[in-house]
Write an enzyme that holds these catalytic residues in place. Structure first.
Site, PDB file in Angstrom:
ATOM      1  N   GLU A 172      -3.802   7.361 -13.345  1.00 47.60           N
ATOM      2  CA  GLU A 172      -4.103   7.624 -14.756  1.00 47.60           C
ATOM      3  C   GLU A 172      -2.958   7.182 -15.662  1.00 47.60           C
ATOM      4  O   GLU A 172      -3.189   6.648 -16.749  1.00 47.60           O
ATOM      5  CB  GLU A 172      -4.410   9.106 -14.963  1.00 47.60           C
ATOM      6  CG  GLU A 172      -5.724   9.558 -14.332  1.00 47.60           C
ATOM      7  CD  GLU A 172      -6.183  10.906 -14.836  1.00 47.60           C
ATOM      8  OE1 GLU A 172      -6.820  10.975 -15.894  1.00 47.60           O
ATOM      9  OE2 GLU A 172      -5.870  11.916 -14.155  1.00 47.60           O
TER      10      GLU A 172
ATOM     11  N   GLU B  96     -10.038  12.126  -7.236  1.00 48.62           N
ATOM     12  CA  GLU B  96     -10.170  13.536  -7.609  1.00 48.62           C
ATOM     13  C   GLU B  96     -11.454  14.176  -7.086  1.00 48.62           C
ATOM     14  O   GLU B  96     -11.458  15.335  -6.654  1.00 48.62           O
ATOM     15  CB  GLU B  96     -10.095  13.680  -9.139  1.00 48.62           C
ATOM     16  CG  GLU B  96      -8.677  13.644  -9.712  1.00 48.62           C
ATOM     17  CD  GLU B  96      -8.132  12.253  -9.916  1.00 48.62           C
ATOM     18  OE1 GLU B  96      -7.048  12.123 -10.520  1.00 48.62           O
ATOM     19  OE2 GLU B  96      -8.782  11.275  -9.467  1.00 48.62           O
TER      20      GLU B  96
END
Length: 284
Positions: free
Chosen positions: A132, A152
């Site tokens: 990210e 995730e």
């Protein structure tokens, strides 16, 4: 480029991050938990915010390069610390972390104010939050063996620190879905050719030197112009074309660029057929 001077003195920080100044106007920030694959701890997040707040306001520093010590760029969040927090606070604690940390994961993944270029030198893997924060960098140099993933969903969590909207904007809905809904890793070459968020793939031993070469090329230009241009790019990610033009021309970086000594130096150097000698930008 101006005369070489002593590197500035950064704020105090823990040993979980390292700082160096490998060339004029460049700061190299290294995640320094190689045994833990540079998983980010709360201490690192706090250190990085303090360092970057200082970096943003240090006129002599024009470009930031971010890398990881050892064989992995960043494995994401420290899951041991996360499990401990989950045991005491549950999901409410995770939500509070997202809302309470406006700069995002590692104080980088959602950091908006900085108008100075940030280059990710990705040595090895980048997973979860590490991925990210890469998506919020301006230039990404990756080693040929790098694996990049947003896994995730495999852990029952979600990439909420800015990665989802940025990846969708860069790669498009279908390719973003491929990474986000499966959680599978992609190669650096795929990240460059299919997904479009890696600028250059190089052998691992050349990642840092290549990132520094990009920094040097950026720094051969007027820092006032570079920072004003990056401000426009940031605004373009949030606004329409006309709104971006108006917001940019009214920005502090744009106003500084129009009245800077460097604009005069650039024009003089062109007419005199020589290389310009840039000065540090004025503080905003």
């Amino acid at each position: 480029m101006g005369k070489t001077s002593s590197p500035p003195q950064p704020p105090a920080h823990s040993e979980e991050v390292k700082l160096s100044f490998p060339q004029e106007h460049v700061m190299l920030l290294t995640f320094n938990r190689p045994k833990s694959l540079n998983a980010i701890t709360p201490t690192m997040t706090s250190d990085i915010k303090t360092i970057l707040d200082w970096f943003d306001n240090e006129p002599s520093l024009w470009v930031l390069v971010v890398t990881g010590e050892g064989r992995t760029f960043c494995a994401g969040a420290d899951l041991f610390a996360w499990n401990k927090r989950q045991a005491t606070q549950g999901g409410d604690g995770d939500q509070a972390d997202v809302l309470g940390l406006p700069d995002g994961f590692a104080s980088l993944s959602r950091r908006f104010p900085t108008s100075k270029p940030v280059i990710a030198a990705v040595n090895g893997g980048a997973y979860g939050g590490g991925m990210e924060l890469i998506l919020n960098c301006d230039i990404v140099i990756a080693s040929a063996d790098a694996k990049l993933a947003l896994p995730e969903v495999k852990r029952g969590v979600v990439a909420v620190q800015g990665g989802m909207p940025r990846l969708a904007r860069i790669a498009g809905h279908q390719l973003a879905s491929e990474m986000l809904l499966t959680g599978k890793a992609i190669t650096a070459q795929d990240a460059a050719t299919r997904f479009g968020f890696v600028n250059q793939v190089v052998p691992k031993e050349k990642v840092i030197s290549t990132a520094l070469a990009w920094a040097a090329e950026i720094n051969s230009n007027s820092p006032d112009s570079v920072q004003s241009t990056k401000r426009a790019l940031l605004l373009a990610g949030r606004l329409g074309v006309e709104e971006t033009v108006i917001a940019h021309i009214n920005s502090a970086e744009s106003k500084r660029q129009f009245r800077s000594e460097n604009i005069q130096e650039g024009l003089r150097a062109f007419t005199e057929k020589r290389q310009p000698v840039w000065k540090n930008p004025a503080k905003l």
